[in-house]
Design an enzyme around this catalytic site. Structure first.
Site, PDB file in Angstrom:
ATOM      1  CG  ASP A 197       2.513   0.456   7.788  1.00 40.79           C
ATOM      2  OD1 ASP A 197       2.199  -0.091   6.732  1.00 40.79           O
ATOM      3  OD2 ASP A 197       1.744   0.554   8.767  1.00 40.79           O
ATOM      4  CG  HIS A 216      -0.144   2.613  12.310  1.00 34.82           C
ATOM      5  ND1 HIS A 216      -1.497   2.658  12.091  1.00 34.82           N
ATOM      6  CD2 HIS A 216       0.353   1.840  11.313  1.00 34.82           C
ATOM      7  CE1 HIS A 216      -1.796   1.938  11.025  1.00 34.82           C
ATOM      8  NE2 HIS A 216      -0.681   1.426  10.536  1.00 34.82           N
ATOM      9  CG  ASP A 239       1.587  -3.813   5.082  1.00 35.63           C
ATOM     10  OD1 ASP A 239       2.305  -2.951   5.628  1.00 35.63           O
ATOM     11  OD2 ASP A 239       0.373  -3.637   4.881  1.00 35.63           O
ATOM     12  CG  HIS A 245      -0.496   0.061   2.527  1.00 30.49           C
ATOM     13  ND1 HIS A 245      -0.265   1.248   3.162  1.00 30.49           N
ATOM     14  CD2 HIS A 245      -0.176  -0.898   3.421  1.00 30.49           C
ATOM     15  CE1 HIS A 245       0.163   1.017   4.391  1.00 30.49           C
ATOM     16  NE2 HIS A 245       0.246  -0.282   4.579  1.00 30.49           N
ATOM     17  CD  GLU A 285      -3.273  -1.465   5.048  1.00 30.09           C
ATOM     18  OE1 GLU A 285      -3.288  -2.518   5.676  1.00 30.09           O
ATOM     19  OE2 GLU A 285      -2.852  -0.391   5.538  1.00 30.09           O
ATOM     20  CD  GLU A 286      -1.895   2.373   7.288  1.00 23.79           C
ATOM     21  OE1 GLU A 286      -2.631   1.866   8.151  1.00 23.79           O
ATOM     22  OE2 GLU A 286      -0.693   2.115   7.202  1.00 23.79           O
TER      23      GLU A 286
HETATM   24 ZN    ZN Z   1       0.782  -1.269   6.335  1.00 22.54          ZN
END
Ligand code: ZN
Length: 349
Positions: free
Chosen positions: A176, A321, A229, A63, A204-205
């Protein structure tokens, strides 16, 4: 060797969910440079087909979107209130530098917060919530902000350059999943002769789970799917091995067996056995993961059409994140190598 300049360029590109054009443009150009037929679909995902791509290829997706913020209100004095886009711990937000795309180019800002002198003492001092924070772009009025083209819905990203750390480790924002995007570009160099489609997916998030990859999978009808990922590396003082399952840096690619406590993808049995056998033959160390929170694009792709055998391969990454990730160059290389070998020896039917 990880090509640091390329990885840095990928991580530094802007790509808050639904606003992935900058990273998409970069990915499309890089695929084309490598001789792949690449285009950006209507939803924003970049779909790159190998010269040997047939009707039901193996699809590998990483992603392109990254966690970020979005303007929800502009005050009379020119400060921006925001929402979080994707899962972010509020405590990482105060005093971060941010970047905002405008019609005339990028502008910069900081998330303001009062200095310790002004905060309540003792136990009352607490981390602020995102809703109480604001972005300061230096503007003095709402009018000035509006003139820049910044308004409700304008996306905001973190402004963090990629850097080398000690021991072959790299820190950057959005590892990420730009580490995965980097993997796709490297695979484009070695999988040209294979029946493969590589997809830089969007949103995706912000979904339950990956939106863009599922839409691409519906159209492409792949015979198998791999999400490339990141996986949460817990080898630092705050996380125990019991909590992380022992996932750490420099220990090789992570094969995710169960995502989101089974609500996400459960790795296809044959693919799992294949990847594990390939790793063993090539002497690539692997780590196995079952995770309660978190999932990948595989969580939405497996149930597309009549069901697509799916698995997720993760590059171990610390602090995901947040605005700073850390991963090991060697894990990136080994994850790419495992993917390449697994695709080249993938059962024909
Ligand atoms: Zn990811």
């Amino acid at each position: 060797m990880v090509e640091f300049a390329l990885l840095a360029k990928l991580t530094e590109a802007f790509g808050v969910p639904s606003e992935e054009h900058e990273i998409a443009k970069l990915m499309e150009a890089e695929f084309k440079k490598r001789g792949w037929h690449a285009e950006t679909d209507r939803f924003g995902s970049v779909v790159a087909k190998s010269p040997k791509c047939k009707t039901s290829p193996i699809m590998i997706a990483a992603h392109m979107d990254e966690i970020g913020l979005m303007v929800k209100f502009v005050s009379d004095k020119g400060f921006l209130r925001f929402i979080k886009v994707g899962s972010i711990d509020d405590r990482v937000l105060p005093n971060q530098r941010v970047v905002i795309p405008t019609p005339d180019g990028k502008i910069y800002g900081v998330i303001g917060h009062k200095p310790p002198h002004m905060q309540k003492k003792g136990g009352e001092r607490r981390a602020p919530e995102a809703k109480d924070l604001f972005i300061d772009i230096g503007a003095k009025s709402r009018k000035e902000v509006e003139k820049l083209g910044v308004r409700i819905g304008t996306p905001v990203g973190f402004d963090i350059p990629a850097r080398h750390l000690q021991g072959g480790r790299i820190t950057a924002k959005a590892l990420d999943d730009r580490a995965g995007c980097y993997g796709l570009l490297k695979l484009a160099e070695t999988l040209k002769g294979e029946d493969v489609v590589l997809v830089g997916s969007v949103q995706e998030e912000v979904s339950m789970f990956g939106k863009g990859a599922a839409l691409s999978a519906y159209r492409l009808q792949p015979r198998a799917f791999v999400a490339l990922d990141t996986a949460i590396a817990g080898d630092h003082p705050e996380i125990t091995d019991e909590e992380s399952g022992g996932i750490g840096l420099d220990k090789g690619p992570v094969i995710t067996l169960v995502e989101a406590a089974g609500m996400g993808n459960v790795a296809d049995r044959q693919m799992r056995e294949h990847f594990m056998a390939v790793a063993k033959r090539a002497k690539i160390p692997i780590q196995l993961e079952v995770i309660e929170g978190g999932a990948t694009d595989a969580a939405s792709v497996y149930s597309v059409r009549g069901g697509i055998p799916s698995i997720a391969l993760g590059i171990p990454t610390r602090y995901i994140h947040s605005n700073v990730g850390v991963c090991a160059a060697r894990d990136i290389e080994q994850t790419i190598e495992l993917m390449e070998r697994a695709v080249k020896t993938f059962p024909k039917k």
